[in-house]
Design an enzyme around this catalytic site. Structure first.
Site, PDB file in Angstrom:
ATOM      1  N   HIS A 221       0.862  -1.186   0.000  1.00 12.71           N
ATOM      2  CA  HIS A 221       0.000   0.000   0.000  1.00 12.71           C
ATOM      3  C   HIS A 221       0.896   1.234   0.000  1.00 12.71           C
ATOM      4  CE1 HIS A 221      -3.815  -2.150   0.764  1.00 12.71           C
ATOM      5  NE2 HIS A 221      -3.022  -3.026   1.378  1.00 12.71           N
ATOM      6  N   LEU A 222       0.940   1.946  -1.131  1.00 13.71           N
ATOM      7  CA  LEU A 222       1.808   3.131  -1.220  1.00 13.71           C
ATOM      8  C   LEU A 222       1.104   4.398  -0.752  1.00 13.71           C
ATOM      9  CD1 LEU A 222       3.705   2.534  -4.602  1.00 13.71           C
ATOM     10  CD2 LEU A 222       4.563   2.262  -2.273  1.00 13.71           C
ATOM     11  N   ARG A 223      -0.190   4.302  -0.553  1.00 17.72           N
ATOM     12  CA  ARG A 223      -0.975   5.419   0.032  1.00 17.72           C
ATOM     13  C   ARG A 223      -0.973   6.691  -0.801  1.00 17.72           C
ATOM     14  NH1 ARG A 223      -3.475   1.913   3.172  1.00 17.72           N
ATOM     15  NH2 ARG A 223      -2.352   1.298   5.063  1.00 17.72           N
TER      16      ARG A 223
ATOM     17  N   ASP B 284       2.135  -7.052   2.221  1.00 21.49           N
ATOM     18  CA  ASP B 284       0.960  -6.277   2.634  1.00 21.49           C
ATOM     19  C   ASP B 284       1.430  -5.058   3.444  1.00 21.49           C
ATOM     20  OD1 ASP B 284      -2.280  -7.011   4.216  1.00 21.49           O
ATOM     21  OD2 ASP B 284      -1.584  -5.371   2.941  1.00 21.49           O
TER      22      ASP B 284
ATOM     23  N   HIS C 249      -9.328 -10.397  -1.354  1.00 22.78           N
ATOM     24  CA  HIS C 249      -9.135 -10.214   0.083  1.00 22.78           C
ATOM     25  C   HIS C 249     -10.302 -10.982   0.684  1.00 22.78           C
ATOM     26  CE1 HIS C 249      -8.668  -7.620   3.825  1.00 22.78           C
ATOM     27  NE2 HIS C 249      -9.896  -8.074   3.958  1.00 22.78           N
TER      28      HIS C 249
END
Lengths: 181, 310, 421
Positions: free
Chosen positions: C62-64, C305, C179
């Site tokens: 997750h690079l946000r 993750d 997920h």
């Protein structure tokens, strides 16, 4: 030839009758001006072409000729079921023309009635005349032919067949009596 | 051989000869539709009831004009309005109408098999104008007629059908019809719109539209509906148009004289770009014109079949 | 520019290589792999005593960015990746705006190309806006550069919609990453349901919440014939489901995160919010099963993750702390621990971080094949160090491994022929 079948007109006789009818049409209409022929499928269309050819030879002028299928105008669809409907081919306007309907055998007159209704839906002829090769009587409607090849009295159960050899020229007219059991 | 079908429920029940008979009869009716007096007295005195449980302007109008041009008395009933909402069953509705002695009932219904249901219970002829996602025989027949008109034949042609295959009764009828007439059918659509086993009805399934229409003689585009029963099967019309729409870029993959067809009504810019919709290969209006002639042929042919007693 | 990586132990599982070799790089591509290669003016990178592997790949990060740059962004995230030895990451779509269109997709790809320290492969969302209601424009996004589709962070609750997504994805030849979580069974659980949760008085998340959802998705995958990848597998049951499905020929793959093969729910004791993530840390049986799954090929990749969160989001009561921990900078030594624990051999370990993840998402990386992009990791397998969360390169410091002794670290990465140290 099968039992009970006689030749009413052989090919020579048919030929002479057609020539005479061609002359009669020209005499009655004083020439080919505004004249056209429409043959009733099937049988009448071949005869119509024959007549048109002879008239053209005599007068040295092409006379318009078409063919009409009356399948959609019949009055007997409920009893007969559907019949294959062929093409109607009238490559000229009927309006103002004297139309000579041509058929092979005139019998009850219903076919001619249907043909007239069909013509009226296609255009407005000046007048309609009728030429037939054989009139066998037993009219059910007040219809008469203007030009007749041969009057042949018949019994209702008998059958009159016009047999075309090679599909393009009238050959013979046969009378078939019903088979005795 | 005489036409022996009292009902027209689907192409599945028709033989190749039956189909040719219908197409040939339609030729004569086409001639009547373009002359001054667009009427023949053939079905004079017959009563035809157009019983449409699903909304349809074009098909109903087409059947209505067909009946009137055959001189029949045609009556339109849009059953969504009336008795059905009052809770009457389909059978009761139909029997009530039958009590008024119609000769032919032309029906469109949202339930697959509805036409068969009625044909089993009624004495008059039943013509299926579309039942659920099952069949739409008159559409397939007018499609065949249009193809024959432009190409002179149907056998051996490559026909590509693109769109929502799963929910299309037009596809099913066309699959039967095209296969019976010897064409090669290709199907293409989004992964959510290809039903399992459809290839068994006689088609090759393509996932890539470019491959499906390559060298095709006919490209048939189907109308897309974004939602079916409240669920979206495609993300957007934009994406659908991009991957499954016919436009100036991909229409060149088909043969240069390929026909572009659509059962209508078309969504401009979605299934067909305006370029293709207004282009020379488009025969959609021919389809509509031929629809009346084909439906006249169907009404004519079923009315001639004996009703029961011989 | 020419680079010669000299004297290292080259391990390239895709090409069955494990021996001391040199790697010659030119013009951003692998020119040659062999013994005693001549440099010819190349910059020498001395890899004596090091492992030389294809650039490591983390397919769950997750690079946000865009939207939550206070936690991480493309620059800091890829820098953290490079520090951890990674040259490629696949980033998840729960950004703001969400990756559900080609505009955000292109933004991410282009920003990474211009300013990043690793390759970024965007994962698009399955549903528009992650709303679970309508599928997204997968065709358009794939064309823009998305390599797979996932609603990660959330499951696709509607089975009908999941089926629709799998069916729709097929013609585009792409992968749906699930997920897998049954939200009803999860309820408001905050850690694994077990003895520890009972003792701590925290609401539990039962293993069946993951297993039931995994089963549904794997069966839908089998039914539709599409390709499915199961994210962050954490339970024994899920591993077994995937194992059995693979035997039947189902096109399913799976991944596990380092925390799920290293830590159990015991780590939560003390109400440690850096042990709070979703799926939660599980029991010893589950951890053993995940390790077994990595060893026997049931699971195809190790993926971190990596879930950066700001200190203010973790420094709260356990119940309301955000889920997730960072992982890019600690994944490698934890993977090498599996080797020293004799769960897997070194070759398999590298495979799980290179060709494994590459084949899951069909990425054009993960090998040292001649002609391939020159993405290389240079690893010191013996380097001993201690994790210091506050010194992590990532903007966020929420690691579960603070103050843990680690063995093994990347000393450099080469990204398309560019050396990063």
């Amino acid at each position: 030839m099968a039992k009970g079948q006689t030749v009413l007109l052989d090919s020579a006789a048919v030929d002479r009758a057609l020539t005479r009818i061609a002359h009669e049409i020209l005499e009655q209409n004083k020439g080919v001006k505004n004249l056209a022929l429409v043959g009733i499928r099937s049988g009448g269309d071949i005869l119509g072409k024959e007549l048109a050819e002879r008239i053209s030879r005599i007068e040295q002028v092409e006379v318009p000729c078409g063919s009409i299928d009356i399948g959609l105008y019949r009055d007997d669809l409920s009893s007969r079921g559907t019949v294959t409907v062929g093409p109607t081919d009238i490559p000229f306007s009927l309006d103002g023309f004297s139309i000579v309907l041509v058929d092979d055998v005139l019998f009850t007159g219903r076919t001619i009635r249907a043909a007239m209704d069909a013509l009226m839906d296609i255009g407005r002829p000046r007048n309609i005349q009728l030429a037939v090769l054989v009139d066998r009587g037993h009219r059910e409607l007040p219809i008469r032919a203007d030009f007749v090849g041969r009057n042949v009295p018949t019994a209702k159960e008998e059958k009159v067949d016009v047999i075309f050899k090679n599909n393009n020229s009238a050959a013979e007219v046969h009378l078939l009596k019903p088979q005795v059991k | 051989m005489a036409f022996a079908h009292k009902h027209i429920l689907g192409i599945n029940e028709l033989s190749r000869e039956d189909i040719v008979t219908i197409l040939d009869a339609a030729e004569s009716f086409k001639a009547i539709n373009i002359r001054e007096i667009k009427k023949v007295p053939t079905l004079r005195g017959k009563t035809i009831i157009n019983l449409f449980f699903e909304n349809s302007t074009r098909t109903r109008t087409s059947f209505e004009i067909a009946g009137k041009r055959l001189s029949a008395d045609t009556v339109n009933i849009s059953a969504s309005a009336s008795s059905v909402t009052k809770g009457e069953t389909l059978e009761d509705t139909a029997r009530n109408i039958e009590a008024m002695h119609p000769d032919i009932i032309v029906m469109r219904h949202s339930a697959s098999g509805a036409a068969h249901y009625l044909a089993e219970r009624l004495k008059c002829s039943v013509v299926n104008a579309g039942d659920g996602t099952h069949e739409h025989p008159s559409q397939a027949l007018l499609d065949l007629f249009t193809i024959r008109q432009h190409k002179g034949r149907i056998e051996g042609l490559k026909v590509a059908i693109v769109g929502d295959i799963t929910h299309s009764r037009v596809v099913r009828s066309n699959l039967y019809a095209l296969n019976k007439m010897g064409a090669e059918v290709r199907l293409c659509g989004p992964g959510t719109m290809i039903p399992p086993g459809i290839e068994k009805l006689g088609a090759t399934v393509y996932t890539d539209m470019n491959e499906a229409i390559r060298d095709a003689d006919v490209v048939m585009m189907l109308r897309i509906q974004m939602e079916r029963q409240g669920k979206a099967l495609i993300p957007s019309v934009r994406e659908y148009a991009k991957f499954y729409g016919l436009n100036a870029n991909n229409v060149t993959l088909a043969k240069p004289d390929a026909l572009v067809m659509h059962p209508g009504p078309i969504n401009r810019g979605v299934e067909l770009s305006t370029y293709v919709a207004d282009g020379p290969q488009n025969v959609i209006l021919n389809q509509v014109e031929n629809g009346v002639a084909v439906r006249m042929a169907l009404l004519y042919l079923v009315s001639g079949v004996d009703h029961g007693e011989e | 520019m020419k680079l010669l990586v000299q004297g290292g132990r080259v391990i390239d599982p895709a090409n069955n290589i494990d021996s001391e070799m040199d790697v010659l790089i030119d013009d951003g591509k692998i020119l040659a792999v062999g013994k005693n290669l001549k440099g010819d003016g190349a910059q020498i990178v001395d890899a004596t005593g090091m492992l030389v592997t294809p650039g490591l790949i983390d397919i769950h990060v997750h690079l946000r960015d865009p939207g939550y740059e206070y936690k991480e962004d493309i620059v800091s995230g890829t820098r953290a990746a490079a520090a951890g030895g990674f040259t490629s990451v696949a980033c998840m779509p729960n950004t703001k705006p969400i990756i559900d269109n080609k505009a955000v997709t292109r933004y991410i790809i282009e920003k990474a190309e211009k300013e990043g320290f690793a390759r970024v492969f965007p994962v698009g969302s399955i549903t528009k806006g992650l709303d679970g209601d309508c599928i997204s424009e997968m065709g358009d996004m794939k064309e823009a550069g998305c390599v797979a589709f996932s609603d990660d962070g959330k499951p696709v609750t509607s089975s009908e919609l999941m089926r629709c997504a799998l069916d729709y994805s097929k013609p585009f030849d792409t992968v749906i990453i699930t997920h897998a979580e049954d939200l009803d069974l999860v309820g408001d659980g905050v850690m694994n349901e077990g003895f520890v949760s009972t003792e701590l008085g925290l609401k539990g998340i039962p293993w069946v919440a993951e297993d039931a959802a995994t089963a549904r998705d794997v069966m839908l995958c089998e039914f539709t014939g599409a390709r499915l990848h199961v994210a962050h597998v954490s339970t024994k049951g899920s591993v077994e489901i995937i194992r059995a499905a693979k035997k039947r020929g189902v096109k399913v793959t799976g991944e596990a995160a380092p925390h799920h093969f290293t830590l159990t729910d015991e780590t939560v004791r003390g109400y440690n919010t850096n042990a709070k993530m979703n799926p939660p840390l599980r029991s010893t049986e589950d951890v053993a099963a995940v390790r077994e799954g990595l060893a026997d090929g049931t699971l195809d990749a190790i993926a971190t993750d990596h879930a950066p969160h700001h200190i203010d989001e973790k420094n709260v009561e356990f119940k309301i702390a955000m889920n997730g921990i960072v992982g890019l900078e600690t994944a490698l030594p934890l993977t090498l621990d599996l080797v020293s624990d004799q769960v897997i051999d070194l070759n398999r370990a590298i495979e799980l971080l290179t060709s494994g993840p590459a084949s899951v998402l069909n990425l054009p990386v993960g090998t040292l094949t001649v002609g391939a992009w020159a993405d290389v990791s240079i690893i010191d397998p013996d380097k001993e160090w201690i994790v210091s969360a506050k010194d992590l390169i990532s903007k966020s410091k929420n690691s579960a491994f603070d103050r843990r002794k680690m063995k093994g670290a990347a000393v450099a990465t080469i990204l398309g022929g560019r050396l990063i140290q």
